[in-house]
Design a protein around this motif. Structure first.
Motif, PDB file in Angstrom:
ATOM      1  N   GLN A  25       0.852  -1.194   0.000  1.00 38.64           N
ATOM      2  CA  GLN A  25       0.000   0.000   0.000  1.00 38.64           C
ATOM      3  C   GLN A  25       0.886   1.241   0.000  1.00 38.64           C
ATOM      4  N   HIS A  29      -0.392   3.903   5.446  1.00 39.78           N
ATOM      5  CA  HIS A  29      -1.254   3.366   6.500  1.00 39.78           C
ATOM      6  C   HIS A  29      -0.453   2.522   7.473  1.00 39.78           C
ATOM      7  N   MET A  32      -2.633  -3.237   8.363  1.00 40.25           N
ATOM      8  CA  MET A  32      -2.906  -4.007   7.145  1.00 40.25           C
ATOM      9  C   MET A  32      -3.571  -5.328   7.512  1.00 40.25           C
ATOM     10  N   SER A  93      -5.903  -2.081   3.955  1.00 42.12           N
ATOM     11  CA  SER A  93      -5.118  -1.265   4.878  1.00 42.12           C
ATOM     12  C   SER A  93      -5.988  -0.159   5.445  1.00 42.12           C
TER      13      SER A  93
END
Lengths: 113, 109
Positions: A25, A29, A32, A93
Protein backbone atom coordinates in the motif's frame (compact mmCIF):
# COMPACT_ATOMS: atom_id res chain seq x y z
CA UNK A 1 -2.83 6.70 -7.20
CA UNK A 2 -2.42 2.92 -6.74
CA UNK A 3 -3.80 2.47 -3.20
CA UNK A 4 -3.53 -1.23 -2.31
CA UNK A 5 -1.82 -3.47 -4.88
CA UNK A 6 -2.01 -7.27 -4.78
CA UNK A 7 0.00 -9.74 -6.82
CA UNK A 8 -0.66 -12.06 -8.48
CA UNK A 9 -4.25 -11.55 -9.63
CA UNK A 10 -4.80 -15.23 -10.44
CA UNK A 11 -3.00 -18.42 -9.45
CA UNK A 12 -3.60 -22.15 -9.76
CA UNK A 13 -1.72 -24.46 -7.40
CA UNK A 14 -1.56 -28.17 -6.80
CA UNK A 15 -2.30 -29.57 -3.36
CA UNK A 16 0.83 -29.39 -1.21
CA UNK A 17 2.50 -26.56 -3.09
CA UNK A 18 3.50 -23.38 -1.32
CA UNK A 19 2.88 -19.82 -2.36
CA UNK A 20 3.21 -16.25 -1.12
CA UNK A 21 0.63 -13.59 -1.92
CA UNK A 22 2.03 -10.08 -1.99
CA UNK A 23 0.37 -6.86 -0.89
CA UNK A 24 1.66 -3.30 -0.89
CA UNK A 25 0.00 0.00 0.00
CA UNK A 26 1.17 3.50 -0.80
CA UNK A 27 -1.11 5.45 1.55
CA UNK A 28 1.28 5.43 4.54
CA UNK A 29 -1.25 3.37 6.50
CA UNK A 30 -0.21 1.76 9.75
CA UNK A 31 -2.56 -1.24 9.72
CA UNK A 32 -2.91 -4.01 7.15
CA UNK A 33 -5.19 -7.03 6.84
CA UNK A 34 -5.69 -10.27 4.92
CA UNK A 35 -9.20 -11.62 4.25
CA UNK A 36 -10.61 -14.50 2.31
CA UNK A 37 -13.94 -14.32 0.52
CA UNK A 38 -15.98 -17.46 -0.06
CA UNK A 39 -19.44 -17.66 -1.66
CA UNK A 40 -22.23 -16.91 0.82
CA UNK A 41 -19.80 -16.20 3.66
CA UNK A 42 -18.77 -12.60 3.22
CA UNK A 43 -15.18 -11.77 4.15
CA UNK A 44 -13.34 -13.48 6.96
CA UNK A 45 -10.21 -12.09 8.57
CA UNK A 46 -7.16 -14.35 8.32
CA UNK A 47 -4.41 -12.22 9.89
CA UNK A 48 -3.80 -8.58 10.54
CA UNK A 49 -0.97 -6.25 11.40
CA UNK A 50 -2.05 -3.37 13.60
CA UNK A 51 1.29 -1.64 13.10
CA UNK A 52 4.69 -2.31 11.58
CA UNK A 53 6.41 -5.08 13.51
CA UNK A 54 3.23 -6.73 14.82
CA UNK A 55 0.98 -9.46 13.46
CA UNK A 56 -2.04 -11.19 14.99
CA UNK A 57 -4.43 -13.99 14.14
CA UNK A 58 -7.87 -13.27 12.86
CA UNK A 59 -10.89 -15.53 12.57
CA UNK A 60 -9.43 -18.19 10.21
CA UNK A 61 -5.60 -18.28 10.56
CA UNK A 62 -4.99 -22.04 10.25
CA UNK A 63 -2.84 -22.99 7.25
CA UNK A 64 -1.49 -19.46 6.76
CA UNK A 65 1.46 -17.34 7.86
CA UNK A 66 2.10 -13.65 7.37
CA UNK A 67 5.02 -11.25 7.30
CA UNK A 68 4.88 -7.50 7.75
CA UNK A 69 7.99 -6.78 5.73
CA UNK A 70 7.90 -3.03 6.29
CA UNK A 71 5.24 -0.36 6.64
CA UNK A 72 4.16 -0.75 2.99
CA UNK A 73 4.16 -4.52 2.54
CA UNK A 74 2.24 -7.39 4.12
CA UNK A 75 2.53 -10.87 2.63
CA UNK A 76 0.44 -14.01 3.14
CA UNK A 77 2.00 -17.45 2.80
CA UNK A 78 0.40 -20.82 2.23
CA UNK A 79 3.02 -23.40 3.23
CA UNK A 80 1.15 -26.49 1.99
CA UNK A 81 -1.89 -25.55 -0.04
CA UNK A 82 -5.14 -27.50 0.41
CA UNK A 83 -8.29 -27.47 -1.76
CA UNK A 84 -10.17 -25.83 1.16
CA UNK A 85 -7.98 -22.77 0.64
CA UNK A 86 -9.44 -22.15 -2.80
CA UNK A 87 -10.83 -18.65 -2.40
CA UNK A 88 -10.45 -15.02 -3.31
CA UNK A 89 -7.94 -13.29 -1.06
CA UNK A 90 -8.12 -9.59 -0.29
CA UNK A 91 -5.57 -7.36 1.32
CA UNK A 92 -6.68 -4.14 3.00
CA UNK A 93 -5.12 -1.27 4.88
CA UNK A 94 -6.30 1.48 7.22
CA UNK A 95 -4.67 4.55 8.75
CA UNK A 96 -4.80 3.11 12.25
CA UNK A 97 -6.21 -0.04 13.81
CA UNK A 98 -9.80 -0.04 15.06
CA UNK A 99 -12.72 2.09 13.89
CA UNK A 100 -10.97 3.12 10.73
CA UNK A 101 -12.34 2.55 7.23
CA UNK A 102 -10.31 -0.04 5.35
CA UNK A 103 -9.16 0.28 1.73
CA UNK A 104 -9.06 -2.90 -0.31
CA UNK A 105 -6.97 -4.29 -3.15
CA UNK A 106 -8.59 -5.99 -6.13
CA UNK A 107 -7.95 -9.49 -4.84
CA UNK A 108 -6.06 -12.65 -5.75
CA UNK A 109 -8.14 -15.51 -7.13
CA UNK A 110 -6.51 -18.72 -5.96
CA UNK A 111 -7.52 -22.22 -7.05
CA UNK A 112 -6.00 -25.32 -5.50
CA UNK A 113 -6.44 -28.58 -7.34
CA UNK B 1 -19.78 -15.18 17.02
CA UNK B 2 -23.15 -14.13 15.75
CA UNK B 3 -23.55 -13.29 12.09
CA UNK B 4 -24.15 -9.91 10.53
CA UNK B 5 -27.21 -10.67 8.43
CA UNK B 6 -28.21 -9.43 4.99
CA UNK B 7 -30.64 -10.71 2.42
CA UNK B 8 -28.83 -12.32 -0.49
CA UNK B 9 -30.54 -10.72 -3.49
CA UNK B 10 -32.41 -7.59 -4.48
CA UNK B 11 -33.73 -6.80 -7.93
CA UNK B 12 -34.98 -3.31 -8.86
CA UNK B 13 -35.99 -1.41 -11.95
CA UNK B 14 -33.73 1.36 -13.19
CA UNK B 15 -34.86 4.69 -11.75
CA UNK B 16 -36.52 3.16 -8.68
CA UNK B 17 -35.09 3.32 -5.17
CA UNK B 18 -33.22 0.38 -3.67
CA UNK B 19 -33.18 -0.41 0.02
CA UNK B 20 -30.60 -2.86 1.33
CA UNK B 21 -31.01 -4.02 4.90
CA UNK B 22 -28.56 -5.28 7.50
CA UNK B 23 -28.90 -6.56 11.03
CA UNK B 24 -25.77 -6.31 13.12
CA UNK B 25 -24.90 -7.77 16.49
CA UNK B 26 -22.72 -5.52 18.63
CA UNK B 27 -24.61 -2.65 20.23
CA UNK B 28 -21.29 -1.05 21.17
CA UNK B 29 -20.13 -0.75 17.53
CA UNK B 30 -19.04 2.83 17.09
CA UNK B 31 -18.95 2.82 13.28
CA UNK B 32 -20.99 0.90 10.74
CA UNK B 33 -19.89 0.71 7.13
CA UNK B 34 -21.30 0.04 3.69
CA UNK B 35 -18.99 -1.34 1.02
CA UNK B 36 -19.66 -2.00 -2.68
CA UNK B 37 -18.02 -4.79 -4.68
CA UNK B 38 -18.23 -4.77 -8.46
CA UNK B 39 -17.47 -7.97 -10.43
CA UNK B 40 -13.81 -8.92 -10.32
CA UNK B 41 -12.89 -6.04 -8.03
CA UNK B 42 -12.17 -5.40 -4.39
CA UNK B 43 -14.43 -3.71 -1.89
CA UNK B 44 -14.96 0.01 -2.22
CA UNK B 45 -15.99 2.03 0.82
CA UNK B 46 -19.32 3.69 0.01
CA UNK B 47 -20.26 5.39 3.23
CA UNK B 48 -20.28 4.95 6.98
CA UNK B 49 -22.29 6.15 9.93
CA UNK B 50 -21.24 6.90 13.47
CA UNK B 51 -23.31 5.19 16.12
CA UNK B 52 -24.62 8.43 17.63
CA UNK B 53 -26.33 9.30 14.34
CA UNK B 54 -29.73 8.13 13.10
CA UNK B 55 -29.28 9.11 9.48
CA UNK B 56 -26.61 10.15 7.04
CA UNK B 57 -27.19 11.35 3.50
CA UNK B 58 -24.57 11.51 0.78
CA UNK B 59 -25.91 12.41 -2.67
CA UNK B 60 -28.03 9.41 -3.78
CA UNK B 61 -27.17 7.38 -0.68
CA UNK B 62 -29.08 7.49 2.60
CA UNK B 63 -28.04 5.42 5.59
CA UNK B 64 -30.52 4.83 8.40
CA UNK B 65 -29.50 3.42 11.76
CA UNK B 66 -31.89 1.96 14.34
CA UNK B 67 -29.74 1.18 17.35
CA UNK B 68 -32.58 -0.27 19.38
CA UNK B 69 -33.20 -2.97 16.77
CA UNK B 70 -29.53 -3.10 15.60
CA UNK B 71 -30.77 -2.45 12.09
CA UNK B 72 -28.90 -0.61 9.38
CA UNK B 73 -30.18 0.21 5.92
CA UNK B 74 -28.77 1.71 2.73
CA UNK B 75 -31.13 3.47 0.37
CA UNK B 76 -29.99 4.24 -3.17
CA UNK B 77 -32.18 6.79 -4.90
CA UNK B 78 -32.70 6.72 -8.69
CA UNK B 79 -30.90 3.38 -9.02
CA UNK B 80 -28.80 3.04 -12.16
CA UNK B 81 -27.39 0.00 -13.97
CA UNK B 82 -23.96 1.02 -12.69
CA UNK B 83 -25.21 0.37 -9.17
CA UNK B 84 -25.42 -3.36 -9.91
CA UNK B 85 -22.96 -4.93 -7.48
CA UNK B 86 -22.71 -6.74 -4.16
CA UNK B 87 -23.19 -4.52 -1.11
CA UNK B 88 -21.68 -5.43 2.25
CA UNK B 89 -22.47 -3.94 5.60
CA UNK B 90 -19.80 -4.21 8.29
CA UNK B 91 -19.64 -3.56 11.99
CA UNK B 92 -16.68 -3.07 14.27
CA UNK B 93 -16.63 -5.84 16.88
CA UNK B 94 -13.75 -6.10 19.38
CA UNK B 95 -11.71 -3.79 17.15
CA UNK B 96 -12.22 -5.99 14.08
CA UNK B 97 -14.34 -5.35 11.03
CA UNK B 98 -17.05 -8.04 10.71
CA UNK B 99 -18.79 -8.26 7.35
CA UNK B 100 -22.23 -9.41 6.41
CA UNK B 101 -22.65 -12.00 3.68
CA UNK B 102 -23.44 -9.33 1.09
CA UNK B 103 -26.56 -8.42 -0.92
CA UNK B 104 -26.38 -8.76 -4.69
CA UNK B 105 -28.24 -5.86 -6.28
CA UNK B 106 -29.43 -6.38 -9.83
CA UNK B 107 -30.80 -3.39 -11.75
CA UNK B 108 -32.91 -4.08 -14.82
CA UNK B 109 -34.09 -1.63 -17.50
Amino acid sequence: NAGVTQTPKFQVLKTGQSMTLQCAQDMNHNSMYWYRQDPGMGLRLIYYSASEGTTDKGEVPNGYNVSRLNKREFSLRLESAAPSQTSVYFCASSPMYSNQPQHFGDGTRLSIL
Amino acid sequence: GEDVEQSLFLSVREGDSSVINCTYTDSSSTYLYWYKQEPGAGLQLLTYIFSNMDMKQDQRLTVLLNKKDKHLSLRIADTQTGDSAIYFCAEVRTDKLIFGTGTRLQVFP
